[in-house]
Design a protein around this motif. Structure first.
Motif, PDB file in Angstrom:
ATOM      1  N   LYS A 465       0.836  -1.203   0.000  1.00  0.00           N
ATOM      2  CA  LYS A 465       0.000   0.000   0.000  1.00  0.00           C
ATOM      3  C   LYS A 465       0.868   1.249   0.000  1.00  0.00           C
ATOM      4  N   ASN A 466       1.969   1.216   0.753  1.00  0.00           N
ATOM      5  CA  ASN A 466       2.875   2.366   0.818  1.00  0.00           C
ATOM      6  C   ASN A 466       3.533   2.640  -0.532  1.00  0.00           C
ATOM      7  N   VAL A 467       3.834   1.574  -1.275  1.00  0.00           N
ATOM      8  CA  VAL A 467       4.423   1.734  -2.610  1.00  0.00           C
ATOM      9  C   VAL A 467       3.451   2.486  -3.523  1.00  0.00           C
ATOM     10  N   LEU A 468       2.182   2.088  -3.512  1.00  0.00           N
ATOM     11  CA  LEU A 468       1.182   2.773  -4.339  1.00  0.00           C
ATOM     12  C   LEU A 468       1.037   4.237  -3.929  1.00  0.00           C
ATOM     13  N   GLU A 469       0.993   4.478  -2.619  1.00  0.00           N
ATOM     14  CA  GLU A 469       0.840   5.852  -2.126  1.00  0.00           C
ATOM     15  C   GLU A 469       2.037   6.714  -2.502  1.00  0.00           C
ATOM     16  N   MET A 470       3.219   6.091  -2.588  1.00  0.00           N
ATOM     17  CA  MET A 470       4.425   6.810  -2.986  1.00  0.00           C
ATOM     18  C   MET A 470       4.275   7.342  -4.414  1.00  0.00           C
ATOM     19  N   PHE A 471       3.814   6.511  -5.331  1.00  0.00           N
ATOM     20  CA  PHE A 471       3.610   6.950  -6.708  1.00  0.00           C
ATOM     21  C   PHE A 471       2.494   7.993  -6.791  1.00  0.00           C
ATOM     22  N   GLU A 472       1.427   7.783  -6.010  1.00  0.00           N
ATOM     23  CA  GLU A 472       0.304   8.729  -6.017  1.00  0.00           C
ATOM     24  C   GLU A 472       0.733  10.100  -5.501  1.00  0.00           C
ATOM     25  N   GLU A 473       1.565  10.123  -4.455  1.00  0.00           N
ATOM     26  CA  GLU A 473       2.050  11.387  -3.898  1.00  0.00           C
ATOM     27  C   GLU A 473       2.843  12.177  -4.943  1.00  0.00           C
ATOM     28  N   ALA A 474       3.742  11.470  -5.658  1.00  0.00           N
ATOM     29  CA  ALA A 474       4.541  12.141  -6.687  1.00  0.00           C
ATOM     30  C   ALA A 474       3.653  12.666  -7.808  1.00  0.00           C
ATOM     31  N   GLN A 475       2.625  11.892  -8.170  1.00  0.00           N
ATOM     32  CA  GLN A 475       1.735  12.307  -9.249  1.00  0.00           C
ATOM     33  C   GLN A 475       0.916  13.530  -8.832  1.00  0.00           C
ATOM     34  N   GLU A 476       0.426  13.551  -7.578  1.00  0.00           N
ATOM     35  CA  GLU A 476      -0.360  14.693  -7.092  1.00  0.00           C
ATOM     36  C   GLU A 476       0.466  15.972  -7.078  1.00  0.00           C
ATOM     37  N   LYS A 477       1.750  15.846  -6.758  1.00  0.00           N
ATOM     38  CA  LYS A 477       2.627  17.010  -6.677  1.00  0.00           C
ATOM     39  C   LYS A 477       3.283  17.345  -8.011  1.00  0.00           C
ATOM     40  N   ASP A 478       2.950  16.542  -9.051  1.00  0.00           N
ATOM     41  CA  ASP A 478       3.590  16.711 -10.355  1.00  0.00           C
ATOM     42  C   ASP A 478       5.105  16.752 -10.186  1.00  0.00           C
ATOM     43  N   GLU A 485      18.442   3.541  -3.146  1.00  0.00           N
ATOM     44  CA  GLU A 485      18.656   2.124  -2.821  1.00  0.00           C
ATOM     45  C   GLU A 485      17.410   1.310  -3.166  1.00  0.00           C
ATOM     46  N   VAL A 486      16.975   1.469  -4.402  1.00  0.00           N
ATOM     47  CA  VAL A 486      15.708   0.895  -4.848  1.00  0.00           C
ATOM     48  C   VAL A 486      15.699  -0.631  -4.766  1.00  0.00           C
ATOM     49  N   GLU A 487      16.863  -1.272  -4.701  1.00  0.00           N
ATOM     50  CA  GLU A 487      16.898  -2.733  -4.609  1.00  0.00           C
ATOM     51  C   GLU A 487      16.195  -3.242  -3.355  1.00  0.00           C
ATOM     52  N   GLY A 488      16.051  -2.365  -2.353  1.00  0.00           N
ATOM     53  CA  GLY A 488      15.337  -2.762  -1.139  1.00  0.00           C
ATOM     54  C   GLY A 488      13.850  -2.936  -1.362  1.00  0.00           C
ATOM     55  N   ILE A 489      13.328  -2.370  -2.458  1.00  0.00           N
ATOM     56  CA  ILE A 489      11.889  -2.473  -2.760  1.00  0.00           C
ATOM     57  C   ILE A 489      11.631  -3.497  -3.853  1.00  0.00           C
ATOM     58  N   ILE A 490      12.509  -3.553  -4.847  1.00  0.00           N
ATOM     59  CA  ILE A 490      12.270  -4.426  -6.009  1.00  0.00           C
ATOM     60  C   ILE A 490      13.350  -5.497  -6.075  1.00  0.00           C
ATOM     61  N   LYS A 503       7.944  -9.153   0.465  1.00  0.00           N
ATOM     62  CA  LYS A 503       8.900  -8.545  -0.460  1.00  0.00           C
ATOM     63  C   LYS A 503       8.449  -8.764  -1.906  1.00  0.00           C
ATOM     64  N   SER A 504       7.973  -9.973  -2.200  1.00  0.00           N
ATOM     65  CA  SER A 504       7.475 -10.252  -3.548  1.00  0.00           C
ATOM     66  C   SER A 504       6.258  -9.406  -3.867  1.00  0.00           C
ATOM     67  N   ASP A 505       5.394  -9.200  -2.860  1.00  0.00           N
ATOM     68  CA  ASP A 505       4.209  -8.363  -3.060  1.00  0.00           C
ATOM     69  C   ASP A 505       4.616  -6.923  -3.391  1.00  0.00           C
ATOM     70  N   MET A 506       5.644  -6.433  -2.696  1.00  0.00           N
ATOM     71  CA  MET A 506       6.126  -5.074  -2.969  1.00  0.00           C
ATOM     72  C   MET A 506       6.632  -4.961  -4.394  1.00  0.00           C
ATOM     73  N   THR A 507       7.397  -5.938  -4.833  1.00  0.00           N
ATOM     74  CA  THR A 507       7.939  -5.924  -6.192  1.00  0.00           C
ATOM     75  C   THR A 507       6.819  -5.971  -7.221  1.00  0.00           C
ATOM     76  N   ASN A 508       5.810  -6.837  -6.982  1.00  0.00           N
ATOM     77  CA  ASN A 508       4.673  -6.936  -7.911  1.00  0.00           C
ATOM     78  C   ASN A 508       3.917  -5.608  -7.981  1.00  0.00           C
ATOM     79  N   THR A 509       3.715  -4.985  -6.821  1.00  0.00           N
ATOM     80  CA  THR A 509       2.999  -3.708  -6.781  1.00  0.00           C
ATOM     81  C   THR A 509       3.783  -2.630  -7.502  1.00  0.00           C
ATOM     82  N   PHE A 510       5.106  -2.613  -7.284  1.00  0.00           N
ATOM     83  CA  PHE A 510       5.969  -1.630  -7.945  1.00  0.00           C
ATOM     84  C   PHE A 510       5.907  -1.810  -9.456  1.00  0.00           C
ATOM     85  N   LEU A 511       5.954  -3.056  -9.904  1.00  0.00           N
ATOM     86  CA  LEU A 511       5.916  -3.359 -11.337  1.00  0.00           C
ATOM     87  C   LEU A 511       4.612  -2.865 -11.953  1.00  0.00           C
ATOM     88  N   SER A 512       3.510  -3.068 -11.237  1.00  0.00           N
ATOM     89  CA  SER A 512       2.208  -2.612 -11.712  1.00  0.00           C
ATOM     90  C   SER A 512       2.152  -1.084 -11.764  1.00  0.00           C
TER      91      SER A 512
END
Length: 612
Positions: A465-478, A485-490, A503-512
């Protein structure tokens, strides 16, 4: 309820004023003064009350002999004038400000004559002096001597507040008059001393360039003061001519033969938009008959052959990390928070202005102060929260497998409908995050920066959920999303069981999220082999940042330390720009920044630490 309260409050005000005026009509001045002081304290010096109080004070002053007035009258009268300045100085004319300042000084001096042993006048003077320092309206008074006198009296009579005010004034004055908070690429004290001492032997010419507020005008004024003092000691006259865009018409023709220094202020390049002024100044430079200081923000707008005629070209920049920390502690009386290290683009004037805002808003906690700093930078840089000055980035300190300068030019014109993604991998300290912040600023984007630790959680499903919110935050702020150290997420996905599932769930969410992302996003990694292969393939650009080449190491030594690079440096491998930065910080503390051998040994120590 609110309306009833306001009406009642106004009634009390009117009643208080009635009693004051009754005492005044009965010539009971002591009672009128006491009631007026109580009135002011109760109603907190609103502008309406200040005007009323000044009117009453003036009536008392006109009707009663000044030596019969109590010391309280002068102190309170002076303080009401101070509050008038504090609330209205931005709207007042220079004449009104000057008259008010004269009145305050007169009232406080009268108070001192009546009761020289009272510490109260000195407290008010300290406040008044500090106010004038902020408003920049002191006018030729021997203020240092006066402030010191009041400070000594405050010590004698135990006025702790006055002592603290005086110390604050001294610290602030030192910050604005020293070079400690100026980040320049030369030793300013040595340059100034050399210029002044050799002004009789040969004329000098200097270009001061860099961001607005970085200390260029302060250094120019210091040069002018020192040069005039030097001439005065030799019993010779000296004058300074100031030229700016407002008085440019016939300005060069008005330069007198006895002029010792010409200061040309053209911060925004308005003067040199007209080539004829370059020609006029160039002729003076060629004749070498006068000392010249040119102040400009962006030196690149000047013709190269014109720049080459100046003896010194001194670059000023935003405050470095150490200066920002020291300024924060000076103005806010607390240790600088770690978050301050992520913020650049500040100058000493910014800290003074933000401290004043915090004082007016009664803000004294760190998160709110950092919020004020970010808001100041948003206004200053058109929306960017974290600023890494363009002038400090140098592609010569980046060893990459592609031409990063060319890539930046291409990405400036990226299509919003087809956002890019970048993965930068390589050893620590090679400039990966620094490059991405610079890229964001060049494109004109804010940044949202994240680390894996900020996304982890002990609750099931929360990391994804935090991964999705991270992308949403960046999109809202343009904004451009930067993940360190992105290897810790993917990380490489394994079987979906046990501790590896989240960890696999985080990678799948990031990929999506990558597939549907509509803003530029970037990651840095020290360990490429740990990144999930399917996710790795989907990054549009994959850049390898490596250790500096021998040639780059020599260049880094000369650029960062300002010294000739030792030959032995060519034999040292695995150095990064980060190593040079760490050594520079250490050398500044130890006072050995001008010792090439010591700096070389420090770099060797950094290499040894990598081997541990």
């Amino acid at each position: 309820m609110s309306a009833g309260y306001n009406a009642n409050d106004n009634n009390k005000k009117e009643l208080a004023r009635k009693h004051i005026e009754e005492a005044l009509s009965q010539n009971n001045y002591d009672r009128a003064i006491n009631m007026l002081c109580n009135y002011l304290q109760k109603y907190d010096y609103a502008n309406e009350d200040i005007k009323y109080a000044l009117n009453i004070f003036n009536k008392i002053f006109e009707k009663r002999k000044k030596h019969d007035l109590p010391v309280k009258f002068y102190n309170e009268f002076a303080y009401v004038c101070i509050m008038l300045l504090k609330n209205n100085s931005s709207k007042m004319s220079s004449r009104d400000i000057n008259v008010t300042c004269d009145n305050i000084i007169y009232l406080l001096e009268e108070s001192k004559l009546i009761y020289a042993n009272s510490p109260i006048p000195y407290l008010y003077f300290a406040r008044f002096y500090k106010l004038n320092l902020d408003a920049k309206i002191l006018r030729g008074l021997d203020s240092n001597k006066l402030a010191e006198e009041y400070y000594n009296m405050a010590i004698s009579h135990g006025s702790e507040v006055a002592i603290e005010e005086y110390k604050n004034y001294i610290n602030t004055r030192n910050a604005f008059t020293s070079f400690d908070f100026i980040n320049a690429d030369k030793n300013l004290n040595k340059i100034a001393e050399s210029i002044v001492n050799n002004a009789d032997k040969s004329h000098f010419s200097v270009i001061l360039h860099g961001p607005e507020g970085s200390g260029k005008n302060r250094f120019a004024q210091y040069l002018a003061t020192e040069l005039c003092e030097h001439m005065k000691q030799q019993q010779r006259s000296a004058s300074v001519c100031h030229i700016d865009a407002l008085n440019i018409n016939n300005a060069f023709e008005k330069i007198k033969p006895e002029t010792r220094l010409v200061i040309v202020r053209d911060e925004y390049g308005l003067i040199f938009k007209d080539a004829k002024y370059c020609y006029k100044l160039a002729n003076i430079l060629k004749a070498q008959t006068i000392n010249i200081v040119l102040i400009i923000n962006d030196i690149s707008i000047l013709p190269r052959d014109f720049i080459s005629q100046f003896l010194f070209k001194i670059k000023f920049g935003y405050m470095n990390d150490e200066q920002e920390e020291a300024a924060y502690e000076l103005f806010f009386k607390n240790p600088a928070p770690n978050e301050l290290k992520r913020i650049s683009g500040l100058v000493i004037d910014d800290f003074a202005r933000i401290a004043k805002q915090a004082q007016y808003l009664n803000i004294n906690n760190t998160p709110d102060i950092i919020g004020l700093i970010k808001e100041e930078l948003k206004i200053k840089f058109g929306g960017n929260e974290y600023i890494k000055p363009l002038t400090e980035f140098d592609t010569g300190l980046i060893n990459c497998d592609v031409n990063v300068a060319s890539l930046i030019e291409k990405l400036k014109h990226y299509d919003n409908e087809n956002p890019f993604s970048i993965l930068i991998y390589g050893p620590p300290g090679t400039g990966k995050s620094y490059f991405l912040r610079y890229l964001a600023q060049t494109i004109g984007l804010n940044t949202v920066e994240k680390k894996p630790a900020e996304l982890f959680s002990k609750y099931q499903g929360q990391p994804s959920k935090n991964v999705l919110e991270m992308f949403e935050e960046a999109q809202e702020k343009d904004a451009m999303l930067i993940i360190d150290e992105v290897e810790g997420i993917i990380s490489e996905r394994k079987e979906d069981r046990g501790d590896n599932k989240w960890k696999s769930d985080m990678t799948n969410t990031f990929l999506s999220a990558m597939e549907s992302c509509v803003i530029p996003f970037c990651g840095t990694s020290n360990h490429l082999n740990k990144i999930d292969k399917a996710t790795l393939r989907r990054f549009v650009f994959k850049l390898h940042f490596d250790y500096l080449t021998p040639q780059q190491s020599r260049y880094a030594f000369e650029k960062i330390f300002g010294l000739m690079a030792p030959l032995e440096l060519s034999e040292m491998h695995n150095l990064t720009s980060g190593d040079f930065s760490v050594v520079k910080k250490k050398a500044l503390i130890l006072g050995c920044l001008d010792d090439a051998d010591t700096l070389l040994n420090m770099l060797k120590d950094e290499l040894k630490n990598k081997e541990l």
